[in-house]
Design a protein around this motif. Sequence first.
Motif, PDB file in Angstrom:
ATOM      1  N   THR A  69       0.811  -1.215   0.000  1.00  0.00           N
ATOM      2  CA  THR A  69       0.000   0.000   0.000  1.00  0.00           C
ATOM      3  C   THR A  69       0.849   1.272   0.000  1.00  0.00           C
ATOM      4  OG1 THR A  69      -0.220  -0.270   2.399  1.00  0.00           O
ATOM      5  CG2 THR A  69      -2.046  -1.060   1.021  1.00  0.00           C
ATOM      6  N   HIS A 111      -5.802   1.673  -1.685  1.00  0.00           N
ATOM      7  CA  HIS A 111      -6.329   0.412  -1.173  1.00  0.00           C
ATOM      8  C   HIS A 111      -6.854   0.599   0.250  1.00  0.00           C
ATOM      9  CE1 HIS A 111      -6.691  -3.814  -0.093  1.00  0.00           C
ATOM     10  NE2 HIS A 111      -6.581  -4.108  -1.374  1.00  0.00           N
ATOM     11  N   ALA A 116      -4.563   0.599   3.319  1.00  0.00           N
ATOM     12  CA  ALA A 116      -3.508   1.598   3.481  1.00  0.00           C
ATOM     13  C   ALA A 116      -3.552   2.275   4.844  1.00  0.00           C
ATOM     14  CB  ALA A 116      -3.606   2.644   2.372  1.00  0.00           C
TER      15      ALA A 116
END
Length: 351
Positions: free
Chosen positions: A104, A110, A113
């Motif tokens: 990430t 994402h 993250a």
Amino acid sequence: MTRREFLVGSVAAVAAPAVCEPKARDPRVMAELGRQIASGLIGGGVCGLAGGELHVAGRMRFDPAVPMRADALFDMASAAKPFTAGLCALLVADGRLDPDAPFTDYLPEHVLAKERHGITVRDLATHTGGFDNSKPYIVSDPREFNRRLYAKRPVRPRGEKYEYACSNLIYLGRIVERLTGMDLESAAVRMLWGPLGMRDTYWHDIPGNERAVESMLNGHPPIGFKGDEQARAYSAAMGNGAAFSCASDILRFLGDLLTRKTFPKAYYDLFFTCTYEKGAGRRSFGWDMGEERRPYGWSRATIAHGGFTGNTIAVDPENGWAGVVLTNRLGERLKGYDGQRKLLGLLTKTA
């Protein structure tokens, strides 16, 4: 002029070569191709080793029947995943990608993250980050595809188990695009395929190409179109594979892994270093090192990868072998992989 090999007769007899080649082909390999064709496991195939003769048999299309040709273009399916791994390896060698950093760091959109998940780039490449092979992101709207892709969550802690998941390589492909500023196909042409002289490999559909092989799997897609359902849902090239290529191009890619002449040492080391081994899972960066995919009689140092449509690629650095089997599989998947492993073993006289 492009060399063609025409094989005639019934499905069982189509393995007999109609045109002689300058180099002798192994009769045991041709017999095994014929057996697999006669049993209905495959329609036809092309196989060979780096530096050796291509063995060709069967049909590349069915109605009307078209004999297989040595330069046939196959849907590689997941056997193209090593291209994505190769691009990542080049970025690692160039110092632009840290294989042990959280993935990430490169894909902050994402959902993970904002969490202390610990899943690394290498975990994605070895399929050990905890993601399963579910595909909730397969929808027709590209924006919704991306939203669901980046919302996918792991089902177990990282490192607990190997589970093959296409999304892992899709994420790696997106990382390549993020770091290079290019789409995945352009990056492959400039960084990988071009330097290796691979002129017949494509990450886009090739409708109308007379060399495209017909696939009867995944809903029997039109000739020259990708069969993978993820590739059909998202029009751009994705890291999970689904590229078109021919045996000679694949052998350029594999042969270079033996000679180690084109790219930095770190690129090759990533592929041939086993970094995960637990239970049946034995993996290097982007490649399988387990017995299940290893050709008959090849060493434990072998790296290999298969493709759903009927393909296996493998490199054995210990024995100096690199080989490819491309088929239009018709029968059961695991029997297909076993047949491909046997063909590679016959090519090296170890089966």
